[in-house]
Write a protein that holds these residues in place. Structure first.
Motif, PDB file in Angstrom:
ATOM      1  N   GLN A 142      -5.150   0.390   3.169  1.00 59.20           N
ATOM      2  CA  GLN A 142      -5.514  -0.902   2.595  1.00 59.20           C
ATOM      3  C   GLN A 142      -5.578  -1.989   3.670  1.00 59.20           C
ATOM      4  N   VAL A 143      -4.612  -1.995   4.570  1.00 61.61           N
ATOM      5  CA  VAL A 143      -4.627  -2.964   5.672  1.00 61.61           C
ATOM      6  C   VAL A 143      -5.889  -2.776   6.506  1.00 61.61           C
ATOM      7  N   GLN A 175      -7.171  -4.620  -1.547  1.00 61.71           N
ATOM      8  CA  GLN A 175      -8.063  -3.762  -0.755  1.00 61.71           C
ATOM      9  C   GLN A 175      -8.108  -2.337  -1.318  1.00 61.71           C
ATOM     10  N   ARG A 203      -3.203  -7.447   0.801  1.00 61.06           N
ATOM     11  CA  ARG A 203      -3.195  -5.988   0.952  1.00 61.06           C
ATOM     12  C   ARG A 203      -3.575  -5.298  -0.345  1.00 61.06           C
ATOM     13  N   GLU A 259       3.182  -1.248   8.696  1.00 58.22           N
ATOM     14  CA  GLU A 259       1.966  -1.144   7.884  1.00 58.22           C
ATOM     15  C   GLU A 259       0.790  -1.766   8.617  1.00 58.22           C
ATOM     16  N   ASP A 262      -7.814   1.623  -1.142  1.00 56.28           N
ATOM     17  CA  ASP A 262      -6.881   2.457  -0.382  1.00 56.28           C
ATOM     18  C   ASP A 262      -7.543   3.727   0.155  1.00 56.28           C
ATOM     19  N   TYR A 302      -0.862   2.172   2.101  1.00 55.98           N
ATOM     20  CA  TYR A 302      -0.799   0.776   2.540  1.00 55.98           C
ATOM     21  C   TYR A 302      -1.553   0.575   3.858  1.00 55.98           C
ATOM     22  N   TYR A 311       0.487 -11.870   2.136  1.00 61.65           N
ATOM     23  CA  TYR A 311       0.201 -10.513   2.599  1.00 61.65           C
ATOM     24  C   TYR A 311       0.094  -9.535   1.437  1.00 61.65           C
TER      25      TYR A 311
END
Length: 526
Positions: free
Chosen positions: A45-46, A152, A149, A73, A154, A42, A145
């Motif tokens: 991804q952020v 995206q 997220r 995160e 990873d 996560y 969110y």
């Protein structure tokens, strides 16, 4: 357990945990359980989402919401992308939020549903922010969110950052009416990790005995909250995250998850001890409770030790020291040690001096300003070089707290050189409150002081001179202030006087105003 010397930057924490314990639980928030492997994915991804949104290394992004697993995160995702998270105090009024976001030059903002209207009301004053992300769904214009997220990649972007690069920008109350952005770095946080490891911060369970359980309940826009979460993740603990301080919820989750370590301010300890359900709650899992922001009274400590049946550890530090400077360990909480009024000795790697107004070192038990030196000292105040030069001289941070060291090297807080009030763990500067009160047309002069409070340590009191021909009630002025400043800054009480005491140069003599309320107390602060 992490060997912190093997890590190069804070963003390595989720990477390390994903390699060593991918299936272990990292966080539980409400009914959502996140493993360390998922946490690492996560955060990547952020990071990739921030990079795709145009967030640059050393750029600022904002977070306005209550406690959640998502905060961590975003925090570690920002670290992986080289951007810097600015957690906004969720108790601030709209003008204060506006100031913080513009001062930090934030370009992207995460917002919880509870604050959609607040941000909507100041949206046209935030020209730099080009993207808003809704932490929950339901906003007509912003992407949620989870949707953002999960869209995206990873793959870890592995953006390189250095020891002196910022990782968090936390805002403190301002001495002149505006808060200041405190730049906290990779190097500073690693020093905190070492201080905690070497100084016995929270009596974490040895890894050989299995995964420990850590409670994260203090607000995540404060060092007391965010540091406990960071420490828990760094040590591979199971972190139980509570949205906000609610005694009923705390009494529910502690026995349910077998919480072993927690940090509370004394006001929260008092809430729990006085709660009618506390005596029937099972606290047997607790190993230690760390507390800070103010000392605990001996009576409350004895009652809490009896109820919780665990060690108590006190920590002292400031936002500018990344939250830590001294510890008073469990052994020193025994009444016969006569150290309960102390906040302990300097942590490993931390130095403390007591100096007079000319900067000369003072002998034991002589009261002066507390100076702190460690690698955890902030880089500086964001875009405020003058304030930075005043606060840090030759690597020594001038804390603004007045205190003394005893013959054994234990630190005692006596007073404040600055006028700051600490109420329930929140810092309040009189200048901020006075500025808000002065906007009322019936106020001719005003001073704000801290007075003793059994519940909060200190309570904010206004002392007001009304303008000629004007009438004003305390309730009306308090309501007026609520629209301009955060609720915890609003005076609990207001006294009206004919004039305020001032010195020949016109400065308000707050110490003279405070004196009657603190008479007979050894400490002049709560």
């Amino acid at each position: 357990m992490i060997h912190f010397d093997a890590l190069q930057r804070m963003s390595d924490i989720p990477r390390f945990q994903a390699r060593t314990r991918p299936d272990a639980v990292a966080m539980i928030f409400q009914d959502r359980v996140t493993s360390y492997g998922a946490f690492d994915r996560y955060t990547s991804q952020v990071a990739n989402g921030l990079i795709a949104a145009g967030c640059k290394p050393d750029g600022r992004i904002g977070f306005l919401g209550k406690n959640s697993d998502i905060f961590f995160e975003i925090l570690f995702g920002a670290m992986k992308s080289g951007t810097v998270l600015v957690p906004v105090n969720s108790r601030l009024a709209a003008p204060e939020v506006d100031y913080v976001l513009n001062d930090a030059q934030t370009t992207l903002m995460f917002v919880e549903a509870e604050f959609y209207d607040l941000i909507g009301g100041i949206r046209d004053k935030l020209p730099r922010i080009t993207k808003f992300i809704a932490l929950e769904g339901g906003h007509p214009e912003w992407q949620s969110y989870a949707e953002w997220r999960d869209a995206q990649d990873d793959t870890d972007p592995d953006v390189k950052t250095g020891p002196r690069d910022d990782v968090i920008q936390a805002y403190t109350s301002g001495t002149t009416g505006h808060p200041k952005g405190v730049q906290l770095t990779n190097e500073g946080y690693f020093d905190v990790l070492h201080q905690c490891e070497d100084g016995g911060f929270a009596n974490y369970r040895p890894e050989s005995e299995g995964q420990g359980v850590n409670l994260v309940c203090m607000p995540l826009f404060h060092m007391a909250g965010v540091n406990v979460g960071i420490l828990g993740l760094a040590h591979g603990l199971k972190n139980i995250i509570v949205r906000e301080i609610d005694p009923d919820e705390l009494l529910r989750v502690i026995p349910r998850y077998g919480v072993e370590t927690a940090l509370f301010v004394p006001a929260v300890i008092l809430m729990l001890v006085q709660h009618p359900k506390a005596r029937e709650t099972d606290f047997s899992s607790f190993r230690s409770i760390t507390y800070g922001a103010s000392p605990i009274t001996q009576g409350l400590l004895i009652e809490a030790q009896e109820m919780f049946g665990c060690d108590f550890i006190q920590g002292y530090g400031l936002t500018e020291t990344t939250g830590l400077a001294t510890l008073l360990p469990a052994a020193d909480h025994a009444p016969e040690r006569d150290k309960l009024l102390s906040c302990g000795k300097p942590n490993p790697g931390t130095e403390i001096r007591i100096v007079d107004a000319e900067g000369r070192d003072l002998p034991p038990r002589a009261v002066g300003e507390i100076l702190i030196r460690s690698r955890a000292i902030m880089k500086g105040y964001w875009n405020n070089p003058d304030a930075t030069r005043q606060a840090i001289v030759d690597d020594w941070f001038y804390s603004g707290d007045a205190g003394y060291l005893d013959e054994e090297g234990y630190l005692y807080i006596h007073d404040r050189v600055k006028d700051m009030i600490v109420s329930g763990g929140e810092n309040v500067y009189p200048a901020e409150v006075e500025s808000a009160l002065f906007e009322h047309p019936a106020v001719a002069d005003v001073a704000v002081i801290g007075v003793p409070s059994d519940k909060w340590g200190e309570a904010v009191k206004g002392v007001v001179v009304t303008a000629p021909g004007q009438s004003l009630t305390a309730d009306a002025l308090i309501e007026f202030a609520k629209s301009r400043i955060a609720g915890y800054k609003v005076p609990k009480t207001i006294d009206f006087v004919a004039e305020l005491p001032r010195n020949p140069s016109g400065k308000i003599l707050r110490r003279e105003l405070r004196a009657p309320y603190w008479e007979g107390r050894e400490r002049q602060v709560g």
